[in-house]
Write an enzyme that holds these catalytic residues in place. Structure first.
Site, PDB file in Angstrom:
ATOM      1  N   GLY A  42       0.780  -1.240   0.000  1.00 59.98           N
ATOM      2  CA  GLY A  42       0.000   0.000   0.000  1.00 59.98           C
ATOM      3  C   GLY A  42       0.805   1.280   0.000  1.00 59.98           C
ATOM      4  O   GLY A  42       0.298   2.336  -0.361  1.00 59.98           O
ATOM      5  N   ASP A 101      -4.084   1.116  11.524  1.00 55.91           N
ATOM      6  CA  ASP A 101      -5.471   0.792  11.859  1.00 55.91           C
ATOM      7  C   ASP A 101      -5.466   0.170  13.261  1.00 55.91           C
ATOM      8  O   ASP A 101      -5.451   0.896  14.257  1.00 55.91           O
ATOM      9  CB  ASP A 101      -5.978  -0.154  10.757  1.00 55.91           C
ATOM     10  CG  ASP A 101      -7.441  -0.522  10.878  1.00 55.91           C
ATOM     11  OD1 ASP A 101      -8.230   0.330  11.301  1.00 55.91           O
ATOM     12  OD2 ASP A 101      -7.797  -1.657  10.532  1.00 55.91           O
ATOM     13  N   GLY A 103      -2.998  -1.311  14.563  1.00 52.82           N
ATOM     14  CA  GLY A 103      -1.645  -1.157  15.097  1.00 52.82           C
ATOM     15  C   GLY A 103      -0.872  -2.467  15.127  1.00 52.82           C
ATOM     16  O   GLY A 103       0.331  -2.471  15.408  1.00 52.82           O
ATOM     17  N   THR A 105       0.173  -4.533  12.766  1.00 52.32           N
ATOM     18  CA  THR A 105       1.274  -4.641  11.800  1.00 52.32           C
ATOM     19  C   THR A 105       2.502  -3.899  12.301  1.00 52.32           C
ATOM     20  O   THR A 105       3.608  -4.455  12.360  1.00 52.32           O
ATOM     21  CB  THR A 105       0.852  -4.059  10.427  1.00 52.32           C
ATOM     22  OG1 THR A 105      -0.332  -4.717  10.002  1.00 52.32           O
ATOM     23  CG2 THR A 105       1.953  -4.227   9.401  1.00 52.32           C
ATOM     24  N   ASP A 157      -6.160  -0.229  -0.801  1.00 49.76           N
ATOM     25  CA  ASP A 157      -6.953  -1.073  -1.691  1.00 49.76           C
ATOM     26  C   ASP A 157      -8.176  -1.683  -1.029  1.00 49.76           C
ATOM     27  O   ASP A 157      -8.276  -1.764   0.193  1.00 49.76           O
ATOM     28  CB  ASP A 157      -6.093  -2.217  -2.215  1.00 49.76           C
ATOM     29  CG  ASP A 157      -5.816  -3.259  -1.125  1.00 49.76           C
ATOM     30  OD1 ASP A 157      -5.322  -2.863  -0.048  1.00 49.76           O
ATOM     31  OD2 ASP A 157      -6.123  -4.447  -1.339  1.00 49.76           O
TER      32      ASP A 157
END
Ligand code: IMP
Ligand code: MG
Length: 173
Positions: A42, A101, A103, A105, A157
Site C-alpha cells: 500500500g 489501523d 496497530g 502490523t 486497496d
C-alpha cells in the site's frame, strides 16, 4: 467501483501534506545515516512522493508484512512476507506505512526491527485511524488522522483494487 468512493483528501491536499512531512523529516535527519523502509504494497505512491520530498540521501528499501487477507477487516495475524535487504544496526530507520489501523502490523514490525539495534526507529504513516487501535504503537509522523472509515486510493486497496486512485476516499461496500 469508483462510484462507491466518496473523496476525503484530494491530490492537492495530499501533495501539500507530503511536502510538509518531507520538510520535517529532512530537518530531523540532517547529517544522519538514514534508512527509509516502505511497507508494501500500500505504501508505493506515498513512498514515491515522500522520498522525493526528503532533501537528503537515504538508503531506500522495502518490507512486506501482511495482516490483511481481503475484505474490509484485518484478521489480526501478522506475517512478514518479505524482509528488507539492508543491515540497520547503528543506523536511523524510518518506516513508511500507508495507514495505521489496529496497530498490529506496526507493533510486529517495530519489535522485529528493534531487535536489530538501530540507532533510532521512527514511523511515518499517511493516515491514522486511532479509534481502531488494538495495541498501542508510537507513530512519530502522521499525514492525516481519520475517523473509522474504510478508505481506498493513493495505495490503499479493497481486494487489490483502487490503489491507483490519485486521491483518498471512503469506500461504501
Ligand atoms: P493494522 O490493522 O494497523 O495492522 O493495519 C494493517 C493494514 O490493513 C494496513 O497497512 C492496510 O494495508 C490495511 N488497512 C487498514 N485500514 C484500511 C483501510 O481503511 N483501507 C485499506 N486498507 C486498510
Ligand atoms: Mg498496508
Amino acid at each position: 467501483m469508483r462510484s462507491r468512493v466518496t473523496p476525503l483528501f484530494n491530490e492537492t491536499q495530499i501533495a501539500t501534506r507530503v511536502k510538509e512531512l518531507g520538510e520535517l523529516i529532512t530537518r530531523d535527519y540532517a547529517g544522519k545515516d538514514l534508512v527509509v523502509v516502505g511497507l508494501l504494497n500500500g505504501v508505493f505512491p506515498f513512498f514515491a512522493d515522500l522520498v522525493r520530498a526528503i532533501d537528503l540521501d537515504p538508503d531506500l528499501t522495502f518490507m512486506q508484512a501482511s495482516s490483511y487477507h481481503g475484505g474490509t477487516d484485518s484478521t489480526g495475524e501478522v506475517v512478514i512476507k518479505k524482509d528488507m535487504d539492508r543491515p540497520i544496526q547503528g543506523r536511523h530507520v524510518l518506516v513508511l506505512e500507508d495507514i495505521v489501523d489496529t496497530g498490529l502490523t506496526l507493533h510486529k514490525v517495530r519489535n522485529l526491527l528493534m531487535d536489530r539495534e538501530p540507532a533510532s526507529l521512527a514511523i511515518c504513516t499517511l493516515l491514522d485511524k486511532p479509534s481502531r487501535r488494538k495495541v498501542p504503537v508510537q507513530v512519530e509522523y502522521i499525514g492525516f488522522e481519520i475517523e473509522d472509515h474504510f478508505v481506498v486510493g493513493y495505495g490503499l486497496d479493497i481486494d487489490g483494487k483502487l490503489r491507483n486512485l490519485p486521491y483518498v476516499g471512503v469506500y461504501q461496500p
